[in-house]
Scaffold this motif. Structure first.
Motif, mmCIF file in Angstrom:
data_model
loop_
_atom_site.group_PDB
_atom_site.id
_atom_site.type_symbol
_atom_site.label_atom_id
_atom_site.label_comp_id
_atom_site.label_asym_id
_atom_site.label_seq_id
_atom_site.Cartn_x
_atom_site.Cartn_y
_atom_site.Cartn_z
ATOM 1 N N PRO A 102 0.776 -1.125 0.016
ATOM 2 C CA PRO A 102 -0.118 0.053 -0.188
ATOM 3 C C PRO A 102 0.855 1.073 0.052
ATOM 4 O O PRO A 102 1.935 1.325 0.675
ATOM 5 N N VAL A 103 0.532 2.317 -0.647
ATOM 6 C CA VAL A 103 1.364 3.579 -0.729
ATOM 7 C C VAL A 103 0.476 4.609 -0.011
ATOM 8 O O VAL A 103 -0.712 4.816 -0.186
ATOM 9 N N VAL A 104 1.246 5.270 0.835
ATOM 10 C CA VAL A 104 0.622 6.404 1.527
ATOM 11 C C VAL A 104 1.383 7.699 1.188
ATOM 12 O O VAL A 104 2.616 7.859 1.196
ATOM 13 N N MET A 105 0.697 8.706 1.159
ATOM 14 C CA MET A 105 1.214 9.879 0.932
ATOM 15 C C MET A 105 1.485 10.686 2.101
ATOM 16 O O MET A 105 0.663 11.006 2.749
ATOM 17 N N LEU A 106 2.711 11.313 2.519
ATOM 18 C CA LEU A 106 3.026 11.690 3.568
ATOM 19 C C LEU A 106 3.479 13.551 3.220
ATOM 20 O O LEU A 106 4.280 13.597 2.409
ATOM 21 N N ASP A 107 2.541 14.257 3.607
ATOM 22 C CA ASP A 107 2.788 15.632 3.311
ATOM 23 C C ASP A 107 3.803 16.293 4.415
ATOM 24 O O ASP A 107 3.574 16.055 5.678
ATOM 25 N N THR A 108 4.797 16.797 4.173
ATOM 26 C CA THR A 108 5.880 17.319 4.987
ATOM 27 C C THR A 108 5.804 18.963 5.277
ATOM 28 O O THR A 108 6.654 19.405 5.720
ATOM 29 N N ARG A 109 4.739 19.462 4.592
ATOM 30 C CA ARG A 109 4.466 21.052 4.666
ATOM 31 C C ARG A 109 3.994 21.209 5.859
ATOM 32 O O ARG A 109 3.145 20.598 6.531
ATOM 33 N N ASN A 110 3.596 22.615 6.135
ATOM 34 C CA ASN A 110 3.242 23.289 7.195
ATOM 35 C C ASN A 110 1.662 22.910 7.179
ATOM 36 O O ASN A 110 1.205 23.064 5.986
ATOM 37 N N GLY A 111 0.886 23.049 8.094
ATOM 38 C CA GLY A 111 -0.447 23.062 7.875
ATOM 39 C C GLY A 111 -1.213 23.907 7.141
ATOM 40 O O GLY A 111 -2.145 23.349 6.508
ATOM 41 N N SER A 121 7.099 10.836 0.534
ATOM 42 C CA SER A 121 6.990 12.147 1.259
ATOM 43 C C SER A 121 6.838 13.166 0.019
ATOM 44 O O SER A 121 7.553 12.965 -0.900
ATOM 45 N N TYR A 122 6.232 14.328 0.336
ATOM 46 C CA TYR A 122 6.088 15.369 -0.759
ATOM 47 C C TYR A 122 6.252 16.615 0.248
ATOM 48 O O TYR A 122 5.707 16.734 1.165
ATOM 49 N N CYS A 123 6.517 17.565 -0.857
ATOM 50 C CA CYS A 123 6.294 18.891 -0.413
ATOM 51 C C CYS A 123 6.106 19.951 -1.693
ATOM 52 O O CYS A 123 5.858 19.235 -2.974
ATOM 53 N N GLY A 132 11.142 16.448 -7.122
ATOM 54 C CA GLY A 132 10.646 17.432 -7.579
ATOM 55 C C GLY A 132 9.428 18.139 -6.968
ATOM 56 O O GLY A 132 9.170 19.187 -7.321
ATOM 57 N N GLY A 133 8.879 17.425 -6.164
ATOM 58 C CA GLY A 133 7.765 18.043 -5.211
ATOM 59 C C GLY A 133 6.374 17.967 -6.103
ATOM 60 O O GLY A 133 6.220 17.525 -7.138
ATOM 61 N N ILE A 134 5.621 18.581 -5.743
ATOM 62 C CA ILE A 134 4.052 18.834 -6.189
ATOM 63 C C ILE A 134 4.362 19.599 -7.547
ATOM 64 O O ILE A 134 3.700 19.280 -8.559
ATOM 65 N N LEU A 135 5.027 20.243 -7.581
ATOM 66 C CA LEU A 135 5.382 21.376 -8.819
ATOM 67 C C LEU A 135 6.065 20.530 -10.053
ATOM 68 O O LEU A 135 5.163 20.730 -11.070
ATOM 69 N N LYS A 136 6.776 19.487 -9.700
ATOM 70 C CA LYS A 136 7.089 18.620 -10.764
ATOM 71 C C LYS A 136 6.086 17.626 -11.338
ATOM 72 O O LYS A 136 5.883 17.338 -12.403
ATOM 73 N N TYR A 137 5.154 17.364 -10.100
ATOM 74 C CA TYR A 137 4.014 16.535 -10.488
ATOM 75 C C TYR A 137 3.150 16.884 -11.304
ATOM 76 O O TYR A 137 2.525 16.407 -12.369
ATOM 77 N N PHE A 138 3.004 18.372 -11.041
ATOM 78 C CA PHE A 138 2.017 19.095 -11.769
ATOM 79 C C PHE A 138 2.534 19.047 -13.277
ATOM 80 O O PHE A 138 1.695 19.249 -14.246
#
Length: 246
Positions: A135-144, A184-186, A211-217
């Motif tokens: 199972p894959v879980v996405m862990l957000d490392t950013r501030n709330g 983990s992503y940011c 590359g984080g969210i921006l590279k994913y986009f």
């Protein structure tokens, strides 16, 4: 997709820069000559930058930066806007480019954390597991407050208020992540790279999103992500097509 005359770039590189203080003035002067605005952070652990201006000027500054062989691998993430979203130019030297208070996490002491390409993550999220069936879980490392603007569907959000809280959060929640593939992503990659190193040190099976969210986009259609990606400039956020969000 180009949606304005101003090129915005963001990127980081986790690389040993013992001479970071000496790099500050030449990089500032070159950016100022080209009329660029934004922020460049330098530390002994690497570089992190967000710059904007006409494409020719931005590309000229990046070419100057890459004359230093240590920066040759840089691959800036690009988006476009109608106006420059920064008020001024800052080039700063810091103890860490993103503070974690874990001095042992340095590029000259540790290998890179395993990196997961955007297309592979998209496929894993489509199928609901990684290629080994985990199972894959996405862990957000950013501030709330960043997570509140947008995040991956069903992500783990520990509501941290600063990145230096992350190692303690891992220790407190480690059992929840065992037996899973943690991604983990940011925003742009630097936080999730350092986070993935901590996760792997804890014996977990973890990747950083390359590359984080921006590279994913940039490399996918943004599927499995809802809302905008918060950015630290006057655009506030960008959509999956990298256009500014009102």
């Amino acid at each position: 997709m180009k949606s304005g005359p101003i090129l915005n770039i963001s990127c980081y590189q986790f690389v040993s820069l013992p001479d970071c203080a000496a790099l500050r003035d030449p990089l500032y002067q070159r950016a100022a000559e080209l009329g660029l605005k934004g922020t460049v952070l330098l530390a002994e652990e690497g570089i992190n930058l967000f710059l904007a201006g006409p494409a020719e000027a931005v590309n000229a500054w990046v070419a100057t930066l890459k004359q230093d062989a240590r920066f040759a691998p840089l691959a800036p993430k690009e988006s476009w806007s109608e106006a420059v979203p920064f008020k001024k130019l800052l080039v700063k030297v810091k103890r860490e480019i993103i503070r974690m208070d874990r001095p042992a996490i340095r590029p000259d002491w540790l290998p890179r954390a395993p990196a997961l390409p955007a297309a592979t993550l998209r496929r894993w999220l489509d199928q609901g597991h990684d290629d080994e069936g985990r199972p894959v879980v996405m862990l957000d490392t950013r501030n709330g407050f960043e997570v509140d603007e947008g995040a991956f569907d069903d992500c783990i959000d520990w509501r941290i208020t600063k990145f230096s809280e992350f190692p303690a959060a891992v220790a407190a929640h480690r059992a929840e992540l065992e037996g899973k593939t943690v991604v983990s992503y940011c925003t742009g990659g630097i936080r999730c790279e350092k986070a993935a190193i901590v996760l792997n040190e804890e014996g977990l099976h973890a990747y950083q999103l390359e590359g984080g969210i921006l590279k994913y986009f940039e490399e996918t259609d943004g599927a499995h992500y809802h809302g905008a990606c918060f950015v630290f400039d006057e655009r506030r956020g960008v959509a999956a097509d990298l256009s500014p969000v009102e």
